[in-house]
Scaffold this motif. Structure first.
Motif, short mmCIF file in Angstrom:
data_model
loop_
_atom_site.label_atom_id
_atom_site.label_comp_id
_atom_site.label_asym_id
_atom_site.label_seq_id
_atom_site.Cartn_x
_atom_site.Cartn_y
_atom_site.Cartn_z
N ARG A 40 0.94 -1.11 0.24
CA ARG A 40 0.11 -0.09 -0.08
C ARG A 40 0.73 1.27 -0.83
N GLN A 41 0.30 2.41 -0.13
CA GLN A 41 0.94 3.24 -0.25
C GLN A 41 0.19 4.48 0.41
N ALA A 42 0.16 5.44 0.88
CA ALA A 42 -0.38 7.02 1.67
C ALA A 42 0.21 7.85 0.95
N LYS A 45 3.87 9.45 0.64
CA LYS A 45 4.50 7.92 2.24
C LYS A 45 5.08 7.24 0.91
N ARG A 47 5.59 3.14 -0.55
CA ARG A 47 4.72 1.70 -0.38
C ARG A 47 5.78 0.94 0.12
N THR A 94 -5.23 4.47 5.29
CA THR A 94 -5.93 4.97 3.55
C THR A 94 -5.03 4.48 2.88
N GLY A 95 -5.16 4.21 1.46
CA GLY A 95 -3.59 4.28 0.88
C GLY A 95 -4.55 3.45 -0.60
N GLN A 126 -8.39 1.98 -4.56
CA GLN A 126 -8.01 2.86 -3.72
C GLN A 126 -9.07 2.75 -2.28
N THR A 128 -9.62 4.67 1.98
CA THR A 128 -10.06 5.43 2.60
C THR A 128 -10.30 4.92 3.40
#
Length: 131
Positions: A40-42, A45, A47, A94-95, A126, A128
């Motif tokens: 995941r990648q916020a 930030k 991954r 989230t991300g 996505q 959220t």
């Protein structure tokens, strides 16, 4: 050329649940020969690895500390679909969530959450989580 397509993302409130899916196609090798993982990648930030599943007979799993006890990675019997069951979601979950795969087995415990280990990636879905 292996193709990965994620689905199942959405918006939920904190404490809620989501189930992500990743469907694999176009595999050159037996799809069961691929180790698979979720990253995941916020926003803003890097991954990060969330959960990984080995192709060995034990189906070894590895989880990031932040999701242990809340997320579960699994595969269906045909091994063409990877899942990520996410419970007790938090805003920090989230991300954009990505599915990844690489041929091989036996390396998930040591390197399964490292981005550089995977050649094949999906486009992402996505997630959220609102407080």
């Amino acid at each position: 050329h292996l193709r990965l397509v994620e689905s199942g993302g959405g918006s939920v409130q904190a404490g809620g649940s989501l189930r992500l899916s990743c469907e694999a196609s176009g595999h050159q090798y037996n799809v069961g020969s691929y180790c698979m993982a979720w990253f995941r990648q916020a926003p803003g930030k890097e991954r990060e690895g969330v959960a990984a599943l080995d192709s060995n007979s034990d189906g070894t799993k590895k989880y990031a500390e932040s999701v242990k006890g809340r997320f579960t990675i699994s595969r269906d019997k045909s091994k063409t679909t990877l899942y990520l069951e996410m419970n007790d979601l938090k805003p920090e979950d989230t991300g954009m969530y990505y599915c990844a795969a690489e041929v091989g087995m036996g390396w998930i415990q040591s390197r399964g959450l490292k981005e550089a280990e995977y050649r094949y990636w999906g486009q992402g879905t996505q997630v959220t989580v609102s407080s």
